[in-house]
Design a protein around this motif. Structure first.
Motif, PDB file in Angstrom:
ATOM      1  N   SER A  79      52.907  76.617  17.062  1.00 46.75           N
ATOM      2  CA  SER A  79      52.290  77.856  16.562  1.00 46.75           C
ATOM      3  C   SER A  79      52.699  78.103  15.115  1.00 46.75           C
ATOM      4  N   VAL A  80      53.983  77.901  14.809  1.00 45.25           N
ATOM      5  CA  VAL A  80      54.468  78.112  13.444  1.00 45.25           C
ATOM      6  C   VAL A  80      53.848  77.100  12.491  1.00 45.25           C
ATOM      7  N   LYS A  81      53.761  75.838  12.906  1.00 44.35           N
ATOM      8  CA  LYS A  81      53.153  74.822  12.045  1.00 44.35           C
ATOM      9  C   LYS A  81      51.663  75.093  11.833  1.00 44.35           C
ATOM     10  N   THR A  82      50.999  75.632  12.839  1.00 41.53           N
ATOM     11  CA  THR A  82      49.585  75.985  12.695  1.00 41.53           C
ATOM     12  C   THR A  82      49.415  77.117  11.686  1.00 41.53           C
ATOM     13  N   ILE A  83      50.284  78.121  11.777  1.00 39.20           N
ATOM     14  CA  ILE A  83      50.238  79.228  10.806  1.00 39.20           C
ATOM     15  C   ILE A  83      50.481  78.703   9.395  1.00 39.20           C
ATOM     16  N   ALA A  84      51.460  77.801   9.243  1.00 38.46           N
ATOM     17  CA  ALA A  84      51.744  77.224   7.930  1.00 38.46           C
ATOM     18  C   ALA A  84      50.541  76.452   7.399  1.00 38.46           C
ATOM     19  N   TYR A  85      49.877  75.716   8.280  1.00 37.20           N
ATOM     20  CA  TYR A  85      48.685  74.955   7.878  1.00 37.20           C
ATOM     21  C   TYR A  85      47.565  75.885   7.421  1.00 37.20           C
ATOM     22  N   ILE A  86      47.361  76.977   8.156  1.00 36.79           N
ATOM     23  CA  ILE A  86      46.304  77.937   7.802  1.00 36.79           C
ATOM     24  C   ILE A  86      46.613  78.591   6.454  1.00 36.79           C
ATOM     25  N   LEU A  87      47.873  78.942   6.232  1.00 28.58           N
ATOM     26  CA  LEU A  87      48.266  79.554   4.956  1.00 28.58           C
ATOM     27  C   LEU A  87      48.019  78.608   3.791  1.00 28.58           C
ATOM     28  N   LYS A  88      48.381  77.343   3.962  1.00 25.40           N
ATOM     29  CA  LYS A  88      48.186  76.368   2.889  1.00 25.40           C
ATOM     30  C   LYS A  88      46.696  76.153   2.620  1.00 25.40           C
ATOM     31  N   LYS A  89      45.887  76.121   3.673  1.00 19.06           N
ATOM     32  CA  LYS A  89      44.442  75.976   3.504  1.00 19.06           C
ATOM     33  C   LYS A  89      43.858  77.173   2.758  1.00 19.06           C
ATOM     34  N   ALA A  90      44.317  78.373   3.126  1.00 17.15           N
ATOM     35  CA  ALA A  90      43.817  79.588   2.481  1.00 17.15           C
ATOM     36  C   ALA A  90      44.184  79.604   0.999  1.00 17.15           C
ATOM     37  N   MET A  91      45.417  79.198   0.680  1.00 14.77           N
ATOM     38  CA  MET A  91      45.842  79.176  -0.722  1.00 14.77           C
ATOM     39  C   MET A  91      45.088  78.114  -1.514  1.00 14.77           C
ATOM     40  N   LYS A  92      44.766  77.013  -0.860  1.00  7.77           N
ATOM     41  CA  LYS A  92      44.008  75.951  -1.533  1.00  7.77           C
ATOM     42  C   LYS A  92      42.594  76.430  -1.867  1.00  7.77           C
ATOM     43  N   LYS A  93      41.981  77.192  -0.922  1.00  8.96           N
ATOM     44  CA  LYS A  93      40.644  77.702  -1.169  1.00  8.96           C
ATOM     45  C   LYS A  93      40.650  78.755  -2.283  1.00  8.96           C
ATOM     46  N   SER A  94      41.663  79.634  -2.286  1.00 10.74           N
ATOM     47  CA  SER A  94      41.756  80.643  -3.342  1.00 10.74           C
ATOM     48  C   SER A  94      41.990  80.016  -4.700  1.00 10.74           C
ATOM     49  N   LYS A  95      42.738  78.912  -4.730  1.00 15.81           N
ATOM     50  CA  LYS A  95      42.978  78.201  -5.997  1.00 15.81           C
ATOM     51  C   LYS A  95      41.693  77.563  -6.497  1.00 15.81           C
ATOM     52  N   ALA A  96      40.884  77.027  -5.560  1.00 12.90           N
ATOM     53  CA  ALA A  96      39.625  76.384  -5.952  1.00 12.90           C
ATOM     54  C   ALA A  96      38.649  77.376  -6.544  1.00 12.90           C
ATOM     55  N   ARG A  97      38.724  78.640  -6.084  1.00 15.96           N
ATOM     56  CA  ARG A  97      37.830  79.661  -6.612  1.00 15.96           C
ATOM     57  C   ARG A  97      38.241  80.062  -8.040  1.00 15.96           C
TER      58      ARG A  97
END
Length: 389
Positions: A371-389
């Motif tokens: 569960s913790v690793k999934t949350i970490a993965y989602i956070l990294k994905k979200a930050m990657k998308k915000s950086k791309a914008r």
């Protein structure tokens, strides 16, 4: 494997795509790009990875004592010396000194290795190109690795929900009930509290230490670097017993705080090396530019370095959390009835030959960590998308 993968993947995440684009324009082949660009870029990180993995294997006593057969290793002899402390105290000192040697060797090589300044203010993200043959081969390797990991977990899951696997395959909740009767829910809360605080405290200390050692110079920073990487050469059993002896009789000995401290130190080296290698990749001139513009180091750290290394910060926090949830060695000597950790129930159930109960506790820890690793993965994905914008 996990820490080697995390350290290399983290450093590669900071690599600039510009040299590869220039190499493509010049007609330089992929093999030559790998040997001429990638390997030199990874050289210092590879030293850290090699010594980290080597030291973790050398200091591990869980695997050799469980499936090592008649082959003795230094940690196994260390464990025997602990069990017979009165007669083998001198052996204990010798084995401990030998186990520290890989960390000292890593420190010396790190000092001798001259880091080539390949950092740049230009940072273009590398986007892998599609290659059907390569992708199919890599997917097959990943599927094979997943099967190797998943099959033992499936066997554990079956053992946890069956009456007496593999003799009585009837579905039953008897092992779950036994875990709850042993206060498994209370111990789970203790583990969650300790792991959460370790992930915060340990990450903060490791981050600041790595900043001091990687971004500042002088003998004090080198001494701090040696102390930081030495922790990976100390077996958890040794660390736990040392803390138990040092804090014996104090109020601190029977609290969650000592568990947070010992876990932070036990798992300190690997997250420290992750951010240390990342700091070595980021442009070395940032502090000089800041001094010219009258910008303080704390402001550069908060406004420039932290945003650039936020993915590494997430990996560090998840690493501390996951390992604190499943550790047994160090906390064995320090946990009391009020601060008992969930992972320690595994030893209790194994000692009473209740492998179903041990399997269910293991699954509880696995579920929390996934569960913790999934949350970490989602956070990294979200930050990657915000950086791309």
């Amino acid at each position: 494997f996990p820490i080697a993968f995390l350290m290399l993947a983290d450093v590669l995440g900071y690599e600039d795509a510009s040299p590869y684009e220039a190499a493509d324009v010049l007609g330089i082949g992929k093999v030559r790009q790998f040997t001429g660009i990638t390997l030199p870029y990874l050289s210092k990180a590879l030293i850290s990875v090699i010594f980290s993995v080597f030291t973790m294997v050398v200091t591990d006593y869980g695997v050799p004592t469980t499936i090592g057969g008649t082959y003795n290793t230094l940690p196994v002899e260390l464990l025997k010396a602990f069990n017979n402390l009165a007669e083998r105290r001198s052996d204990l000192s010798i084995y401990s000194a030998i186990l520290l040697m890989p960390a000292v060797a890593a420190f010396v090589i790190d000092l001798l290795k001259k880091e080539q300044n390949r950092s740049s203010f230009v940072n273009k993200t590398i986007k892998p190109r599609k290659n059907v043959v390569r992708d199919i081969l890599c997917y097959l390797i990943c599927i094979l690795m997943c099967m190797v990991v998943v099959f033992p977990i499936v066997a554990f899951a079956a053992q946890a929900v069956m009456t007496d696997y593999p003799y009585n395959m009837t579905l039953s909740t008897v092992h779950i009930e036994k875990v709850l009767l042993k206060d498994g829910d209370k111990f789970l809360i203790n583990s969650l509290i300790v792991s959460t605080l370790v992930s915060v405290v340990g990450t903060a200390i490791a981050y600041l230490c790595a900043y001091c050692t990687a971004r500042t110079g002088g003998p004090l920073s080198r001494a701090l670097h040696l102390a930081s990487i030495t922790s990976m050469a100390i077996p958890g059993m040794v660390l736990g017993l040392a803390y138990s002896m040092f804090f014996s009789g104090s109020a601190f000995a029977s609290t969650l705080a000592i568990l947070i401290l010992v876990n932070s130190m036990h798992f300190f080296a690997s997250p420290y090396l992750m951010i240390y290698n990342s700091f070595n990749i980021i442009n070395k001139n940032l502090e000089d530019v800041g001094a010219t513009l009258n910008i303080s180091r704390p402001r550069i750290l908060l406004d420039v370095l932290v945003p650039q290394t936020k993915n590494t910060l997430i990996e560090m926090m998840s690493y501390f959390f996951v390992n604190s949830m499943m550790t047994i060695s160090a906390v064995t000597f320090l946990a009391k009835s009020e601060t008992f950790q969930l992972s320690l129930l595994i030893n209790r159930f194994e000692a009473s030959f209740n492998l179903g109960g041990a399997a269910f506790v293991s699954l509880m820890i696995l579920f929390v960590n996934l569960s913790v690793k999934t949350i970490a993965y989602i956070l990294k994905k979200a930050m990657k998308k915000s950086k791309a914008r």
